[in-house]
Design an enzyme around this catalytic site. Structure first.
Site, PDB file in Angstrom:
ATOM      1  CB  ILE A  20      43.968 -35.883 -24.273  1.00 16.68           C
ATOM      2  CG1 ILE A  20      43.929 -34.760 -23.894  1.00 16.68           C
ATOM      3  CG2 ILE A  20      43.450 -35.913 -25.840  1.00 16.68           C
ATOM      4  CD1 ILE A  20      44.862 -34.179 -24.822  1.00 16.68           C
ATOM      5  CG  ASP A  65      54.418 -50.904 -23.382  1.00 17.81           C
ATOM      6  OD1 ASP A  65      54.194 -49.847 -24.216  1.00 17.81           O
ATOM      7  OD2 ASP A  65      55.503 -50.656 -23.031  1.00 17.81           O
ATOM      8  CG  ASN A  92      45.056 -39.833 -26.055  1.00 17.61           C
ATOM      9  OD1 ASN A  92      45.294 -38.758 -26.125  1.00 17.61           O
ATOM     10  ND2 ASN A  92      45.127 -40.454 -25.613  1.00 17.61           N
ATOM     11  CE1 TYR A 157      55.163 -34.795 -25.229  1.00 17.22           C
ATOM     12  CE2 TYR A 157      54.850 -32.342 -26.131  1.00 17.22           C
ATOM     13  CZ  TYR A 157      53.881 -33.871 -25.526  1.00 17.22           C
ATOM     14  OH  TYR A 157      52.776 -33.617 -25.697  1.00 17.22           O
ATOM     15  CE  LYS A 161      52.909 -36.007 -28.331  1.00 18.46           C
ATOM     16  NZ  LYS A 161      52.106 -37.085 -28.539  1.00 18.46           N
ATOM     17  CB  VAL A 190      44.693 -29.905 -22.679  1.00 16.61           C
ATOM     18  CG1 VAL A 190      43.611 -30.551 -21.827  1.00 16.61           C
ATOM     19  CG2 VAL A 190      44.916 -29.433 -23.526  1.00 16.61           C
ATOM     20  CB  THR A 192      45.542 -33.950 -19.093  1.00 18.91           C
ATOM     21  OG1 THR A 192      47.103 -34.320 -19.171  1.00 18.91           O
ATOM     22  CG2 THR A 192      44.787 -33.418 -19.686  1.00 18.91           C
TER      23      THR A 192
HETATM   24  N1  LIG Z   1      48.015 -32.331 -21.316  1.00 21.56           N
HETATM   25  C1  LIG Z   1      48.637 -31.570 -22.745  1.00 21.56           C
HETATM   26  O1  LIG Z   1      48.563 -30.661 -22.298  1.00 21.56           O
HETATM   27  C2  LIG Z   1      49.047 -32.040 -23.847  1.00 21.56           C
HETATM   28  C3  LIG Z   1      49.015 -31.656 -25.030  1.00 21.56           C
HETATM   29  C4  LIG Z   1      49.620 -31.555 -26.494  1.00 21.56           C
HETATM   30  C5  LIG Z   1      49.734 -32.730 -26.536  1.00 21.56           C
HETATM   31  N2  LIG Z   1      49.545 -33.955 -25.515  1.00 21.56           N
HETATM   32  C6  LIG Z   1      49.261 -35.067 -26.485  1.00 21.56           C
HETATM   33  O2  LIG Z   1      47.648 -36.031 -25.936  1.00 21.56           O
HETATM   34  C7  LIG Z   1      47.755 -37.564 -25.686  1.00 21.56           C
HETATM   35  C8  LIG Z   1      47.589 -37.491 -23.972  1.00 21.56           C
HETATM   36  O3  LIG Z   1      48.477 -36.356 -23.186  1.00 21.56           O
HETATM   37  P1  LIG Z   1      47.526 -36.251 -21.358  1.00 21.56           P
HETATM   38  O4  LIG Z   1      47.872 -34.783 -21.136  1.00 21.56           O
HETATM   39  O5  LIG Z   1      46.012 -36.797 -21.500  1.00 21.56           O
HETATM   40  O6  LIG Z   1      48.219 -37.703 -20.807  1.00 21.56           O
HETATM   41  P2  LIG Z   1      47.965 -38.505 -19.397  1.00 21.56           P
HETATM   42  O7  LIG Z   1      49.095 -38.699 -18.563  1.00 21.56           O
HETATM   43  O8  LIG Z   1      46.844 -37.637 -18.955  1.00 21.56           O
HETATM   44  O9  LIG Z   1      47.179 -39.432 -20.154  1.00 21.56           O
HETATM   45  C9  LIG Z   1      48.250 -40.837 -21.533  1.00 21.56           C
HETATM   46  C10 LIG Z   1      47.440 -41.466 -20.889  1.00 21.56           C
HETATM   47  O10 LIG Z   1      48.449 -43.066 -22.331  1.00 21.56           O
HETATM   48  C11 LIG Z   1      48.503 -43.863 -21.084  1.00 21.56           C
HETATM   49  N3  LIG Z   1      49.761 -44.406 -20.907  1.00 21.56           N
HETATM   50  C12 LIG Z   1      51.509 -44.038 -21.414  1.00 21.56           C
HETATM   51  N4  LIG Z   1      52.689 -45.004 -21.659  1.00 21.56           N
HETATM   52  C13 LIG Z   1      51.700 -45.965 -22.188  1.00 21.56           C
HETATM   53  C14 LIG Z   1      51.703 -46.766 -23.779  1.00 21.56           C
HETATM   54  N5  LIG Z   1      53.698 -47.402 -23.184  1.00 21.56           N
HETATM   55  N6  LIG Z   1      50.782 -47.891 -23.911  1.00 21.56           N
HETATM   56  C15 LIG Z   1      49.862 -47.881 -23.385  1.00 21.56           C
HETATM   57  N7  LIG Z   1      49.203 -46.055 -23.089  1.00 21.56           N
HETATM   58  C16 LIG Z   1      50.389 -45.940 -22.382  1.00 21.56           C
HETATM   59  C17 LIG Z   1      48.911 -43.271 -19.884  1.00 21.56           C
HETATM   60  O11 LIG Z   1      48.396 -44.885 -19.402  1.00 21.56           O
HETATM   61  C18 LIG Z   1      47.554 -42.560 -19.366  1.00 21.56           C
HETATM   62  O12 LIG Z   1      46.560 -43.233 -19.174  1.00 21.56           O
HETATM   63  C19 LIG Z   1      49.847 -37.745 -25.576  1.00 21.56           C
HETATM   64  O13 LIG Z   1      49.626 -37.995 -26.718  1.00 21.56           O
HETATM   65  C20 LIG Z   1      49.932 -35.872 -25.623  1.00 21.56           C
HETATM   66  O14 LIG Z   1      51.493 -35.748 -25.714  1.00 21.56           O
HETATM   67  C21 LIG Z   1      48.647 -33.074 -24.499  1.00 21.56           C
END
Ligand SMILES: NC(=O)c1ccc[n+]([C@@H]2O[C@H](COP(=O)([O-])OP(=O)(O)OC[C@H]3O[C@@H](n4cnc5c(N)ncnc54)[C@H](O)[C@@H]3O)[C@@H](O)[C@H]2O)c1
Length: 261
Positions: A20, A65, A92, A157, A161, A190, A192
């Site tokens: 995302i 981080d 994000n 989780y 959130k 989503v 990912t």
């Molecule tokens: N994918 C879904 O279905 C979904 C649904 C609801 C919410 N979300 C939220 O959307 C956001 C993005 O999720 P995504 O699915 O793209 O995840 P993803 O795992 O594909 O990407 C997450 C990114 O965050 C980075 N990251 C992790 N820990 C970190 C840290 N300590 N410091 C900096 N960067 C860090 C990772 O390296 C990665 O590039 C998250 O907050 C997740 O909780 C995702």
């Protein structure tokens, strides 16, 4: 948003290298913003920076981080040194670990709270003084539909959130007089890289294959189309543009009708 709706605006996206965050970075750049790509995974942010620059935006990648206050301070300094300001902040970066509640260890609890909650707190705290001095800013915190209701095996989780929405609402109220809008986006399911480990783990817990679990999730989406990171990214661009000027303190679902509150 096509064209130059965010031309010249300076944006930070955390967790920009994948999923995302990657889609949000590309969409903000497509609307004309310059982007600081923050990620703990330096390689993914670095390779995205080439794509963002190809869209004509200025861009830097910063290894960060978000759960480490010193790393966040360094990332803000590096971003401001390059861009001079931060107009848009997208918190994000996030992690998702699923487990039966009674098997959830303190390490799992700490990991999710550190990245999802403390990370958003630290980055907001580091960026808000700058936005206040500018008298404007847009903050988007990525929560989840699990930030509005609990789901089996997602207790911590979900708690993290919910916290993101509370943080967002409180910042929106406190900083509205400074001209800052803060909103949460709550994605549904989503596709990912985030899902790799949770699907494996859930498979072991409930005795289904990751594909079967995913199909079940997709079957719960009334609109019935696969949800893409770009769906979330378009909402982020909208909230950062003129259309978002009177929206603050909201937690907006982008979930194909998976959840209606
Ligand atoms: N994918 C879904 O279905 C979904 C649904 C609801 C919410 N979300 C939220 O959307 C956001 C993005 O999720 P995504 O699915 O793209 O995840 P993803 O795992 O594909 O990407 C997450 C990114 O965050 C980075 N990251 C992790 N820990 C970190 C840290 N300590 N410091 C900096 N960067 C860090 C990772 O390296 C990665 O590039 C998250 O907050 C997740 O909780 C995702």
């Amino acid at each position: 948003m096509d064209g130059e709706g965010l031309s010249g605006r300076k944006a930070v996206v955390s967790g920009a290298g994948n999923g995302i965050g990657r889609a949000i970075s590309l969409a903000l750049a497509g609307a004309g913003a310059d982007i600081a790509l923050w990620d703990i995974d330096a390689g993914s942010a670095e390779s995205l920076s080439e794509e963002v620059c190809a869209l004509g935006s200025e861009c830097i990648s910063v290894e960060t981080d978000v759960s480490d206050s010193y790393a966040v301070e360094r990332a803000v300094s590096e971003t401001v040194r390059r861009f001079g300001s931060i107009d848009i902040l997208v918190n994000n970066a996030g992690v998702c670990i699923v487990n039966r509640f009674l098997d959830t260890g303190i390490d799992e609890f700490n990991k999710m709270m550190d990245v999802n909650v403390k990370g958003a707190y630290l980055v907001c705290k580091a960026v808000l003084p700058l936005m206040c001095s500018q008298g404007s800013g847009r903050i988007i915190n990525i929560s989840s539909v699990a930030g509005k209701r609990g789901y089996e095996y997602y207790a911590i989780y979900s708690a993290s959130k919910f916290a993101v929405i509370g943080l967002t609402q409180s910042i929106a109220a406190e900083f509205a007089p400074c001209g800052i809008n803060a909103n949460a986006i709550c994605p549904g399911t989503v596709h990912t890289p985030l899902w790799r480990e949770p699907l494996e783990k859930l498979g072991k817990i409930i005795g289904k294959s990751p594909d079967e679990i995913w199909e079940g999730y997709m079957g719960d989406i009334p609109l019935g189309r696969p949800q893409m990171p770009e769906d979330v990214a378009e909402m982020a661009v909208f909230l950062c543009g003129d259309g978002g000027r009177n929206i603050t303190g909201q937690a907006i679902n982008v979930c194909g009708g998976q959840q209606v509150y």
